[in-house]
Design an enzyme around this catalytic site. Structure first.
Site, PDB file in Angstrom:
ATOM      1  N   ARG A  47       2.777  -9.057 -39.477  1.00  0.00           N
ATOM      2  CA  ARG A  47       3.722  -9.964 -39.212  1.00  0.00           C
ATOM      3  C   ARG A  47       2.800 -11.180 -38.958  1.00  0.00           C
ATOM      4  NH1 ARG A  47       1.138 -10.407 -35.092  1.00  0.00           N
ATOM      5  NH2 ARG A  47       2.670 -12.062 -34.482  1.00  0.00           N
ATOM      6  N   GLY A  48       3.506 -12.220 -38.608  1.00  0.00           N
ATOM      7  CA  GLY A  48       2.765 -13.551 -38.193  1.00  0.00           C
ATOM      8  C   GLY A  48       3.161 -14.362 -39.437  1.00  0.00           C
ATOM      9  N   ARG A  90      12.086 -11.423 -44.915  1.00  0.00           N
ATOM     10  CA  ARG A  90      12.359 -12.017 -43.692  1.00  0.00           C
ATOM     11  C   ARG A  90      12.791 -13.598 -43.948  1.00  0.00           C
ATOM     12  NH1 ARG A  90       7.836 -10.782 -39.157  1.00  0.00           N
ATOM     13  NH2 ARG A  90       9.973 -11.220 -37.695  1.00  0.00           N
ATOM     14  N   ASP A 236       7.006 -20.439 -36.697  1.00  0.00           N
ATOM     15  CA  ASP A 236       7.533 -19.944 -37.754  1.00  0.00           C
ATOM     16  C   ASP A 236       7.772 -20.731 -38.743  1.00  0.00           C
ATOM     17  OD1 ASP A 236       7.472 -17.772 -35.409  1.00  0.00           O
ATOM     18  OD2 ASP A 236       7.145 -16.509 -37.443  1.00  0.00           O
ATOM     19  N   ASN A 246       9.983 -20.516 -33.149  1.00  0.00           N
ATOM     20  CA  ASN A 246       8.856 -19.635 -32.973  1.00  0.00           C
ATOM     21  C   ASN A 246       9.675 -18.324 -32.070  1.00  0.00           C
ATOM     22  OD1 ASN A 246       5.970 -18.798 -32.740  1.00  0.00           O
ATOM     23  ND2 ASN A 246       6.110 -18.825 -30.495  1.00  0.00           N
ATOM     24  N   LYS A 247       8.731 -17.296 -31.946  1.00  0.00           N
ATOM     25  CA  LYS A 247       9.091 -15.958 -31.152  1.00  0.00           C
ATOM     26  C   LYS A 247      10.346 -16.478 -30.200  1.00  0.00           C
ATOM     27  CE  LYS A 247       8.657 -13.009 -32.685  1.00  0.00           C
ATOM     28  NZ  LYS A 247       9.637 -12.610 -33.668  1.00  0.00           N
TER      29      LYS A 247
HETATM   30  C1  LIG Z   1       0.438 -17.461 -36.093  1.00  0.00           C
HETATM   31  S1  LIG Z   1       2.405 -17.595 -36.522  1.00  0.00           S
HETATM   32  C2  LIG Z   1       2.664 -16.160 -35.309  1.00  0.00           C
HETATM   33  C3  LIG Z   1       4.168 -16.115 -34.992  1.00  0.00           C
HETATM   34  O1  LIG Z   1       4.723 -15.131 -36.051  1.00  0.00           O
HETATM   35  C4  LIG Z   1       5.414 -14.061 -34.903  1.00  0.00           C
HETATM   36  O2  LIG Z   1       6.836 -13.695 -35.353  1.00  0.00           O
HETATM   37  P1  LIG Z   1       6.876 -12.033 -35.730  1.00  0.00           P
HETATM   38  O3  LIG Z   1       5.919 -11.448 -34.891  1.00  0.00           O
HETATM   39  O4  LIG Z   1       8.143 -11.768 -35.712  1.00  0.00           O
HETATM   40  O5  LIG Z   1       6.177 -12.257 -37.164  1.00  0.00           O
HETATM   41  C5  LIG Z   1       5.644 -15.219 -33.705  1.00  0.00           C
HETATM   42  O6  LIG Z   1       6.869 -15.963 -33.764  1.00  0.00           O
HETATM   43  C6  LIG Z   1       4.411 -16.001 -33.718  1.00  0.00           C
HETATM   44  O7  LIG Z   1       4.194 -17.005 -33.001  1.00  0.00           O
END
Ligand SMILES: CSC[C@H]1O[C@H](OP(=O)(O)O)[C@H](O)[C@@H]1O
Length: 353
Positions: A47-48, A90, A236, A246-247
């Site tokens: 993820r990320g 996603r 994101d 973002n999250k």
């Molecule tokens: C370095 S971008 C990371 C970004 O992605 C995360 O989402 P997820 O954990 O659902 O993939 C989150 O929004 C982070 O800031």
């Protein structure tokens, strides 16, 4: 002290650190099929935003290496089908589509099936290597604006394991540790998937960075009581006007930063920008399984039949953002103009999903 990484490509094999098992279990998984890559992304083993893009690129290259098509046109038809499949994993992180689209464009130049297979893998490796270089630059630029601060807050995990290495929002903390610049990071636990408590705390501890865990609801009080001097978060997808997805919870921190008159930075590579979108209202927001909220692991918390709303991201309007830290420099308002001037037009031609 080490800066952990979550994606390895060696001896023609893709290996990922299973982020769903962190922090108590360090489990590396070999992903040998495109289906395994799809599962790893959709189940948040990987993820990320940048890590999703890198892994999907390897996934498309791995899938293509296993196609049986002998004719180039048949190969390209199957490749397009697999691109659509992976793109469906996603919806919010544009890095997924940016990386896949970059491989598809490169593969169009191939004259034979074998050449196409080689091109796809080479491009995936290039994306992986570039992201590490970009994240280090983001860390250096972030240090230039955070260097005088000690107490900084962040949310989710925009860290080394969310990218090729170093991370985006966490990059300055990792680089700071390398040069003796000490930060005290207040990490929001980031319900419902707990990327903060499970991943950011663990990652910063590996690097020797001082980190304090708080619940998401403690953010306002912590800013006041602990003298938080700045907030930095990842992204994101960033629209042409600087609105940033973002999250979930990031918007709240941006509003708090404005209320407490402290800077709020977004840190992201150019691959996170989607200049096909005029503003953040057009960014698709992933909604995830209600069980992420009604349960902690397998233990039910909320009563049966609870109505649930589980958006995994929110969008921070550009007026709450002090600056956007990229590998090409820090972008300040006027975002529409300065994003275009900093990142150039090539980003705008790429896909928007
Ligand atoms: C370095 S971008 C990371 C970004 O992605 C995360 O989402 P997820 O954990 O659902 O993939 C989150 O929004 C982070 O800031």
């Amino acid at each position: 002290m080490t800066i952990p990484v979550s994606i390895l490509w060696n001896q023609d094999q893709l290996t990922i650190l299973n982020q769903q098992k962190l922090p108590h279990v360090i489990e590396y998984i070999h992903l040998d099929t495109i289906e395994a890559v799809f599962d790893a992304i959709i189940s948040l083993k990987v993820r990320g935003a940048p890590a999703i893009g890198i892994t999907a690129a390897y996934g498309l290259a791995i899938g293509a290496s296993q196609f049986s098509a002998e004719k180039l046109e048949d190969f390209q038809q199957e490749l397009h089908e697999q691109y659509i499949y992976l793109a469906g994993s996603r919806p919010t992180a544009v890095n997924l589509f940016w990386a896949l689209e970059r491989l598809m464009k490169k593969a169009e130049t191939a004259k034979t099936v074998e050449e196409a297979k080689a091109i796809l893998l080479a491009e995936a490796i290039a994306i992986h290597k570039e992201d590490e270089e970009h994240c280090r630059k983001i860390g250096e630029y972030a240090l230039s604006v955070l260097g005088d601060y000690r107490n900084v807050m962040t949310i989710c995990n925009a860290g080394s394991i969310a990218t090729a290495k170093y991370g985006t929002a966490l990059a300055p903390f990792h680089l700071g540790a390398e040069i003796g610049k000490e930060f005290h990071v207040y990490a929001c636990e980031t319900r419902p998937v707990f990327q903060g408590s499970r991943l950011t705390v663990w990652e910063l501890q590996q690097s020797g960075v001082e980190v304090t865990l708080i619940t998401d609801g403690m953010a306002a009080h912590t800013i006041q009581a602990k003298g938080v001097q700045a907030i930095i978060a990842g992204a994101d997808r960033i629209a042409a006007n600087g609105d940033s997805a973002n999250k979930i919870g990031t918007l709240g921190l941006a509003i708090l930063a404005k209320a407490f008159k402290i800077p709020f930075y977004i840190a992201a590579p150019s691959s996170t920008f989607d200049l096909n979108l005029a503003d953040g209202t057009q960014i698709p927001i992933e909604e995830r399984d209600e069980k992420e909220i009604t349960h902690i692991g397998e233990s039910r918390i909320a009563p049966e039949g609870t109505l649930v709303y589980n958006p995994a991201f929110d969008v921070t309007p550009n007026e709450y953002i002090t600056g956007i830290i990229t590998e090409k420099g820090i972008i300040y308002p006027d975002y529409q103009k300065n994003i275009h001037n900093t990142l150039g037009e090539q980003i705008g031609e790429e896909v928007s999903q």
